[in-house]
Design a protein around this motif. Structure first.
Motif, PDB file in Angstrom:
ATOM      1  N   LYS A   1       0.831  -1.207   0.000  1.00  0.00           N
ATOM      2  CA  LYS A   1       0.000   0.000   0.000  1.00  0.00           C
ATOM      3  C   LYS A   1       0.865   1.255   0.000  1.00  0.00           C
ATOM      4  O   LYS A   1       0.577   2.229  -0.699  1.00  0.00           O
ATOM      5  CB  LYS A   1      -0.926  -0.003   1.212  1.00  0.00           C
ATOM      6  N   PHE A   2       1.918   1.242   0.814  1.00  0.00           N
ATOM      7  CA  PHE A   2       2.844   2.378   0.819  1.00  0.00           C
ATOM      8  C   PHE A   2       3.398   2.605  -0.581  1.00  0.00           C
ATOM      9  O   PHE A   2       3.414   3.729  -1.102  1.00  0.00           O
ATOM     10  CB  PHE A   2       4.014   2.122   1.776  1.00  0.00           C
ATOM     11  N   LEU A   3       3.866   1.528  -1.204  1.00  0.00           N
ATOM     12  CA  LEU A   3       4.523   1.630  -2.504  1.00  0.00           C
ATOM     13  C   LEU A   3       3.548   2.031  -3.603  1.00  0.00           C
ATOM     14  O   LEU A   3       3.902   2.789  -4.514  1.00  0.00           O
ATOM     15  CB  LEU A   3       5.182   0.292  -2.860  1.00  0.00           C
ATOM     16  N   ALA A   4       2.318   1.544  -3.527  1.00  0.00           N
ATOM     17  CA  ALA A   4       1.329   1.842  -4.560  1.00  0.00           C
ATOM     18  C   ALA A   4       1.055   3.330  -4.675  1.00  0.00           C
ATOM     19  O   ALA A   4       0.738   3.836  -5.759  1.00  0.00           O
ATOM     20  CB  ALA A   4       0.034   1.083  -4.276  1.00  0.00           C
ATOM     21  N   ASN A   5       1.170   4.041  -3.563  1.00  0.00           N
ATOM     22  CA  ASN A   5       0.874   5.480  -3.540  1.00  0.00           C
ATOM     23  C   ASN A   5       2.120   6.345  -3.659  1.00  0.00           C
ATOM     24  O   ASN A   5       2.043   7.568  -3.504  1.00  0.00           O
ATOM     25  CB  ASN A   5       0.133   5.830  -2.244  1.00  0.00           C
ATOM     26  N   ALA A   6       3.267   5.731  -3.909  1.00  0.00           N
ATOM     27  CA  ALA A   6       4.529   6.475  -3.894  1.00  0.00           C
ATOM     28  C   ALA A   6       4.755   7.247  -5.184  1.00  0.00           C
ATOM     29  O   ALA A   6       4.484   6.750  -6.286  1.00  0.00           O
ATOM     30  CB  ALA A   6       5.689   5.516  -3.667  1.00  0.00           C
ATOM     31  N   ASN A   7       5.260   8.463  -5.025  1.00  0.00           N
ATOM     32  CA  ASN A   7       5.733   9.215  -6.191  1.00  0.00           C
ATOM     33  C   ASN A   7       7.121   8.706  -6.590  1.00  0.00           C
ATOM     34  O   ASN A   7       7.397   8.469  -7.761  1.00  0.00           O
ATOM     35  CB  ASN A   7       5.808  10.706  -5.861  1.00  0.00           C
ATOM     36  N   SER A   8       7.988   8.568  -5.597  1.00  0.00           N
ATOM     37  CA  SER A   8       9.332   8.041  -5.812  1.00  0.00           C
ATOM     38  C   SER A   8       9.639   7.053  -4.696  1.00  0.00           C
ATOM     39  O   SER A   8       9.174   7.198  -3.568  1.00  0.00           O
ATOM     40  CB  SER A   8      10.384   9.162  -5.798  1.00  0.00           C
ATOM     41  N   ILE A   9      10.433   6.037  -5.030  1.00  0.00           N
ATOM     42  CA  ILE A   9      10.833   5.023  -4.060  1.00  0.00           C
ATOM     43  C   ILE A   9      12.357   5.035  -3.969  1.00  0.00           C
ATOM     44  O   ILE A   9      13.053   4.919  -4.978  1.00  0.00           O
ATOM     45  CB  ILE A   9      10.338   3.626  -4.474  1.00  0.00           C
TER      46      ILE A   9
ATOM     47  N   VAL B   1      12.392   4.899  -9.255  1.00  0.00           N
ATOM     48  CA  VAL B   1      13.207   4.322  -8.183  1.00  0.00           C
ATOM     49  C   VAL B   1      14.583   4.967  -8.159  1.00  0.00           C
ATOM     50  O   VAL B   1      15.212   5.170  -9.204  1.00  0.00           O
ATOM     51  CB  VAL B   1      13.353   2.797  -8.356  1.00  0.00           C
ATOM     52  N   GLU B   2      15.041   5.280  -6.955  1.00  0.00           N
ATOM     53  CA  GLU B   2      16.398   5.776  -6.750  1.00  0.00           C
ATOM     54  C   GLU B   2      17.125   4.775  -5.849  1.00  0.00           C
ATOM     55  O   GLU B   2      16.643   4.452  -4.766  1.00  0.00           O
ATOM     56  CB  GLU B   2      16.387   7.152  -6.067  1.00  0.00           C
ATOM     57  N   THR B   3      18.274   4.281  -6.301  1.00  0.00           N
ATOM     58  CA  THR B   3      19.046   3.323  -5.513  1.00  0.00           C
ATOM     59  C   THR B   3      20.258   4.017  -4.906  1.00  0.00           C
ATOM     60  O   THR B   3      21.105   4.535  -5.631  1.00  0.00           O
ATOM     61  CB  THR B   3      19.494   2.136  -6.378  1.00  0.00           C
ATOM     62  N   LEU B   4      20.320   4.014  -3.583  1.00  0.00           N
ATOM     63  CA  LEU B   4      21.398   4.692  -2.856  1.00  0.00           C
ATOM     64  C   LEU B   4      22.214   3.628  -2.125  1.00  0.00           C
ATOM     65  O   LEU B   4      21.917   3.245  -0.994  1.00  0.00           O
ATOM     66  CB  LEU B   4      20.825   5.700  -1.854  1.00  0.00           C
ATOM     67  N   LEU B   5      23.260   3.144  -2.774  1.00  0.00           N
ATOM     68  CA  LEU B   5      24.070   2.044  -2.239  1.00  0.00           C
ATOM     69  C   LEU B   5      25.448   2.536  -1.824  1.00  0.00           C
ATOM     70  O   LEU B   5      26.148   3.177  -2.601  1.00  0.00           O
ATOM     71  CB  LEU B   5      24.211   0.938  -3.298  1.00  0.00           C
TER      72      LEU B   5
END
Length: 287
Positions: free
Chosen positions: A126-134, A160-164
Protein backbone atom coordinates in the motif's frame (compact mmCIF):
# COMPACT_ATOMS: atom_id res chain seq x y z
CA UNK A 1 2.12 -12.81 27.14
CA UNK A 2 4.18 -10.94 24.58
CA UNK A 3 7.18 -12.54 22.95
CA UNK A 4 10.66 -11.11 23.41
CA UNK A 5 10.91 -10.14 19.75
CA UNK A 6 7.57 -8.30 19.88
CA UNK A 7 8.61 -6.36 22.97
CA UNK A 8 11.87 -5.29 21.34
CA UNK A 9 10.04 -4.15 18.22
CA UNK A 10 7.44 -2.14 20.14
CA UNK A 11 9.83 -0.56 22.66
CA UNK A 12 9.81 3.22 22.28
CA UNK A 13 12.59 4.12 24.70
CA UNK A 14 16.31 4.53 24.09
CA UNK A 15 18.37 1.47 23.30
CA UNK A 16 22.08 1.84 24.02
CA UNK A 17 24.87 0.23 22.03
CA UNK A 18 25.16 -2.35 24.83
CA UNK A 19 21.41 -3.02 24.69
CA UNK A 20 21.60 -3.62 20.97
CA UNK A 21 24.52 -6.00 21.36
CA UNK A 22 22.61 -8.05 23.92
CA UNK A 23 19.43 -8.12 21.84
CA UNK A 24 21.38 -9.16 18.74
CA UNK A 25 22.88 -12.14 20.60
CA UNK A 26 19.54 -13.25 22.04
CA UNK A 27 17.69 -12.98 18.73
CA UNK A 28 20.42 -14.63 16.66
CA UNK A 29 21.09 -17.45 19.16
CA UNK A 30 17.83 -17.92 21.10
CA UNK A 31 18.25 -21.65 21.72
CA UNK A 32 21.62 -20.97 23.34
CA UNK A 33 20.64 -17.77 25.16
CA UNK A 34 17.99 -19.57 27.24
CA UNK A 35 20.78 -21.51 29.01
CA UNK A 36 22.92 -18.47 29.81
CA UNK A 37 23.00 -16.67 33.14
CA UNK A 38 22.92 -12.89 33.11
CA UNK A 39 26.67 -12.85 33.66
CA UNK A 40 27.33 -15.30 30.82
CA UNK A 41 25.14 -13.33 28.42
CA UNK A 42 26.89 -10.12 29.46
CA UNK A 43 30.29 -11.71 28.83
CA UNK A 44 29.27 -12.74 25.30
CA UNK A 45 28.26 -9.15 24.56
CA UNK A 46 31.27 -7.72 26.40
CA UNK A 47 29.08 -5.60 28.70
CA UNK A 48 28.52 -5.42 32.46
CA UNK A 49 26.08 -7.92 33.99
CA UNK A 50 23.94 -5.09 35.35
CA UNK A 51 23.27 -4.03 31.74
CA UNK A 52 21.41 -7.31 31.18
CA UNK A 53 19.12 -6.65 34.14
CA UNK A 54 18.49 -3.06 33.06
CA UNK A 55 17.59 -4.20 29.55
CA UNK A 56 15.11 -6.75 30.92
CA UNK A 57 13.40 -4.07 33.00
CA UNK A 58 13.41 -1.61 30.09
CA UNK A 59 11.44 -4.11 28.04
CA UNK A 60 8.89 -4.60 30.83
CA UNK A 61 10.17 -7.79 32.46
CA UNK A 62 10.52 -8.19 36.22
CA UNK A 63 14.11 -9.23 35.73
CA UNK A 64 16.43 -11.36 33.65
CA UNK A 65 14.82 -14.72 34.56
CA UNK A 66 11.48 -13.38 33.34
CA UNK A 67 13.07 -12.21 30.07
CA UNK A 68 14.79 -15.56 29.59
CA UNK A 69 11.46 -17.33 30.08
CA UNK A 70 9.98 -15.20 27.32
CA UNK A 71 12.81 -16.20 24.98
CA UNK A 72 12.26 -19.85 25.95
CA UNK A 73 8.61 -19.57 24.87
CA UNK A 74 9.75 -18.20 21.52
CA UNK A 75 12.10 -21.16 21.06
CA UNK A 76 9.47 -23.70 22.12
CA UNK A 77 6.96 -22.26 19.65
CA UNK A 78 9.41 -22.01 16.74
CA UNK A 79 10.81 -25.43 15.75
CA UNK A 80 13.31 -23.83 13.38
CA UNK A 81 15.29 -22.58 16.39
CA UNK A 82 15.09 -25.68 18.56
CA UNK A 83 18.16 -27.46 17.17
CA UNK A 84 20.34 -24.46 16.38
CA UNK A 85 23.31 -25.60 18.50
CA UNK A 86 23.36 -29.06 16.95
CA UNK A 87 23.01 -27.57 13.47
CA UNK A 88 26.10 -25.44 14.01
CA UNK A 89 28.16 -28.29 15.47
CA UNK A 90 27.23 -30.52 12.54
CA UNK A 91 28.11 -27.78 10.08
CA UNK A 92 31.54 -27.33 11.67
CA UNK A 93 32.21 -31.08 11.72
CA UNK A 94 31.16 -31.65 8.12
CA UNK A 95 32.49 -28.43 6.69
CA UNK A 96 30.79 -26.28 4.06
CA UNK A 97 29.27 -28.23 1.21
CA UNK A 98 26.34 -28.02 -1.14
CA UNK A 99 24.03 -30.23 0.94
CA UNK A 100 24.59 -28.20 4.10
CA UNK A 101 24.05 -24.96 2.22
CA UNK A 102 20.80 -26.21 0.70
CA UNK A 103 19.52 -27.35 4.12
CA UNK A 104 20.46 -24.03 5.72
CA UNK A 105 18.72 -21.98 3.05
CA UNK A 106 15.62 -24.18 3.11
CA UNK A 107 15.41 -23.60 6.88
CA UNK A 108 15.91 -19.88 6.37
CA UNK A 109 13.11 -19.68 3.82
CA UNK A 110 10.80 -21.76 6.02
CA UNK A 111 11.43 -19.36 8.90
CA UNK A 112 10.08 -16.43 6.87
CA UNK A 113 6.52 -17.62 7.54
CA UNK A 114 7.00 -17.11 11.28
CA UNK A 115 8.77 -13.75 10.81
CA UNK A 116 6.71 -11.77 8.30
CA UNK A 117 2.96 -11.91 7.72
CA UNK A 118 0.95 -11.28 4.56
CA UNK A 119 -0.69 -8.39 6.42
CA UNK A 120 2.71 -6.72 6.72
CA UNK A 121 3.43 -7.35 3.04
CA UNK A 122 0.02 -5.85 2.17
CA UNK A 123 0.82 -2.76 4.26
CA UNK A 124 4.15 -2.34 2.50
CA UNK A 125 2.51 -2.72 -0.92
CA UNK A 126 0.00 0.00 0.00
CA UNK A 127 2.84 2.38 0.82
CA UNK A 128 4.52 1.63 -2.50
CA UNK A 129 1.33 1.84 -4.56
CA UNK A 130 0.87 5.48 -3.54
CA UNK A 131 4.53 6.47 -3.89
CA UNK A 132 5.73 9.21 -6.19
CA UNK A 133 9.33 8.04 -5.81
CA UNK A 134 10.83 5.02 -4.06
CA UNK A 135 14.31 5.24 -2.52
CA UNK A 136 16.26 2.02 -1.83
CA UNK A 137 18.98 2.65 0.75
CA UNK A 138 21.60 0.18 1.95
CA UNK A 139 25.19 -0.92 1.98
CA UNK A 140 27.39 -3.96 1.43
CA UNK A 141 25.51 -7.25 1.33
CA UNK A 142 22.18 -5.54 0.64
CA UNK A 143 23.27 -4.83 -2.95
CA UNK A 144 21.69 -7.94 -4.58
CA UNK A 145 18.36 -7.29 -2.84
CA UNK A 146 18.36 -3.66 -3.88
CA UNK A 147 19.21 -4.53 -7.49
CA UNK A 148 16.41 -7.10 -7.64
CA UNK A 149 13.76 -4.84 -6.09
CA UNK A 150 14.89 -1.89 -8.21
CA UNK A 151 14.39 -3.95 -11.37
CA UNK A 152 10.98 -5.26 -10.30
CA UNK A 153 9.68 -1.81 -9.40
CA UNK A 154 11.01 -0.12 -12.54
CA UNK A 155 9.36 -2.75 -14.72
CA UNK A 156 6.05 -1.67 -13.14
CA UNK A 157 6.88 1.95 -14.14
CA UNK A 158 7.73 3.19 -10.63
CA UNK A 159 10.38 5.88 -10.22
CA UNK A 160 13.21 4.32 -8.18
CA UNK A 161 16.40 5.78 -6.75
CA UNK A 162 19.05 3.32 -5.51
CA UNK A 163 21.40 4.69 -2.86
CA UNK A 164 24.07 2.04 -2.24
CA UNK A 165 27.15 2.55 -0.05
CA UNK A 166 26.78 6.33 0.00
CA UNK A 167 28.49 8.53 2.56
CA UNK A 168 26.48 11.10 4.53
CA UNK A 169 27.18 14.03 2.21
CA UNK A 170 26.22 12.10 -0.93
CA UNK A 171 23.18 10.65 0.82
CA UNK A 172 21.97 14.13 1.74
CA UNK A 173 22.30 15.34 -1.84
CA UNK A 174 20.24 12.43 -3.16
CA UNK A 175 17.52 12.78 -0.51
CA UNK A 176 17.07 16.54 -0.60
CA UNK A 177 14.11 16.11 -2.99
CA UNK A 178 12.30 13.65 -0.69
CA UNK A 179 8.60 14.54 -0.40
CA UNK A 180 5.35 13.37 1.14
CA UNK A 181 4.05 10.15 -0.47
CA UNK A 182 7.59 9.07 -1.31
CA UNK A 183 8.79 5.83 0.26
CA UNK A 184 12.23 5.04 1.67
CA UNK A 185 13.19 1.36 2.00
CA UNK A 186 16.23 0.81 4.21
CA UNK A 187 18.13 -2.50 4.37
CA UNK A 188 20.22 -3.62 7.36
CA UNK A 189 21.67 -6.96 8.47
CA UNK A 190 23.57 -8.60 11.33
CA UNK A 191 24.35 -5.49 13.38
CA UNK A 192 23.17 -1.87 13.82
CA UNK A 193 26.50 -0.69 12.37
CA UNK A 194 25.46 -2.25 9.05
CA UNK A 195 22.80 0.41 8.60
CA UNK A 196 23.40 3.12 5.99
CA UNK A 197 25.46 6.16 6.98
CA UNK A 198 23.32 8.85 8.59
CA UNK A 199 20.47 6.43 9.28
CA UNK A 200 19.01 8.39 12.20
CA UNK A 201 19.01 11.69 10.30
CA UNK A 202 17.54 9.92 7.25
CA UNK A 203 14.60 8.56 9.25
CA UNK A 204 13.99 11.91 10.94
CA UNK A 205 14.04 13.68 7.56
CA UNK A 206 11.52 11.20 6.15
CA UNK A 207 9.21 11.78 9.11
CA UNK A 208 9.40 15.57 8.75
CA UNK A 209 8.68 15.45 5.02
CA UNK A 210 5.84 12.96 5.43
CA UNK A 211 7.54 10.17 3.46
CA UNK A 212 6.81 6.57 4.47
CA UNK A 213 9.65 4.32 5.63
CA UNK A 214 10.12 0.55 5.43
CA UNK A 215 13.04 -1.30 7.01
CA UNK A 216 14.04 -4.78 5.80
CA UNK A 217 16.62 -6.95 7.52
CA UNK A 218 17.27 -9.72 9.98
CA UNK A 219 16.27 -9.51 13.65
CA UNK A 220 18.92 -6.87 14.36
CA UNK A 221 16.81 -4.38 12.38
CA UNK A 222 14.36 -4.44 15.30
CA UNK A 223 16.83 -2.46 17.41
CA UNK A 224 17.24 0.32 14.82
CA UNK A 225 15.96 3.68 16.04
CA UNK A 226 14.09 5.71 14.95
CA UNK A 227 11.73 2.90 13.95
CA UNK A 228 10.40 2.72 10.41
CA UNK A 229 6.68 2.96 9.70
CA UNK A 230 6.90 -0.72 8.75
CA UNK A 231 9.60 -3.18 9.82
CA UNK A 232 10.03 -6.47 7.97
CA UNK A 233 12.36 -8.50 10.17
CA UNK A 234 13.34 -11.92 8.83
CA UNK A 235 14.54 -14.52 11.32
CA UNK A 236 16.68 -17.48 10.40
CA UNK A 237 18.17 -20.29 12.52
CA UNK A 238 21.81 -19.52 11.65
CA UNK A 239 21.54 -15.75 11.63
CA UNK A 240 24.86 -15.04 13.31
CA UNK A 241 26.63 -16.86 10.47
CA UNK A 242 24.38 -15.60 7.71
CA UNK A 243 25.99 -15.34 4.29
CA UNK A 244 23.00 -15.39 1.95
CA UNK A 245 19.82 -13.32 1.98
CA UNK A 246 17.33 -15.91 0.73
CA UNK A 247 14.59 -14.94 3.19
CA UNK A 248 14.97 -11.24 2.53
CA UNK A 249 14.95 -11.83 -1.23
CA UNK A 250 11.71 -13.75 -0.82
CA UNK A 251 10.18 -10.84 1.10
CA UNK A 252 11.26 -8.35 -1.59
CA UNK A 253 9.68 -10.51 -4.27
CA UNK A 254 6.49 -10.83 -2.20
CA UNK A 255 6.32 -7.03 -1.97
CA UNK A 256 6.70 -6.70 -5.75
CA UNK A 257 4.13 -9.40 -6.51
CA UNK A 258 1.59 -8.05 -4.04
CA UNK A 259 2.06 -4.56 -5.47
CA UNK A 260 1.39 -5.89 -8.98
CA UNK A 261 -1.73 -7.72 -7.77
CA UNK A 262 -3.10 -4.54 -6.18
CA UNK A 263 -2.75 -2.57 -9.41
CA UNK A 264 -2.57 -5.06 -12.29
CA UNK A 265 -3.40 -2.40 -14.88
CA UNK A 266 -0.31 -0.39 -13.98
CA UNK A 267 1.83 -3.52 -13.96
CA UNK A 268 0.61 -4.56 -17.42
CA UNK A 269 1.04 -1.06 -18.85
CA UNK A 270 4.55 -0.93 -17.45
CA UNK A 271 5.50 -4.22 -19.11
CA UNK A 272 3.87 -3.19 -22.39
CA UNK A 273 5.76 0.10 -22.38
CA UNK A 274 8.99 -1.75 -21.65
CA UNK A 275 8.51 -4.18 -24.51
CA UNK A 276 7.53 -1.38 -26.90
CA UNK A 277 10.62 0.61 -26.00
CA UNK A 278 12.85 -2.44 -26.36
CA UNK A 279 11.36 -3.15 -29.77
CA UNK A 280 11.87 0.47 -30.87
CA UNK A 281 15.51 0.36 -29.74
CA UNK A 282 16.16 -2.87 -31.60
CA UNK A 283 14.54 -1.45 -34.73
CA UNK A 284 16.65 1.68 -34.62
CA UNK A 285 19.84 -0.39 -34.23
CA UNK A 286 18.87 -2.55 -37.24
CA UNK A 287 18.51 0.54 -39.38
Amino acid sequence: MKHFKSLVESYDGKLTVADRALISIVLSEPSEAIYLSSGELAAKANVHASTVVRLARKLGFEGYPDMRSSVRRDVDQNPSFSNISQQRRTSIEQGSNLANLIEAEMAAIAAVASSVSQIQIDDGAKFLANANSIYLVGRGGAAPLMAHLDRRLRRASFRVETLLNLQRRDMAERLISLKANDVVIVFGFQAPVSLPAGFEALMDHARVTGAKTISIGDTSILTARPRADLTLSISRPDQSAMQMRSGAMLVCEALAMTLANKDPERAVKGLESLERLRSDMQSSEAE
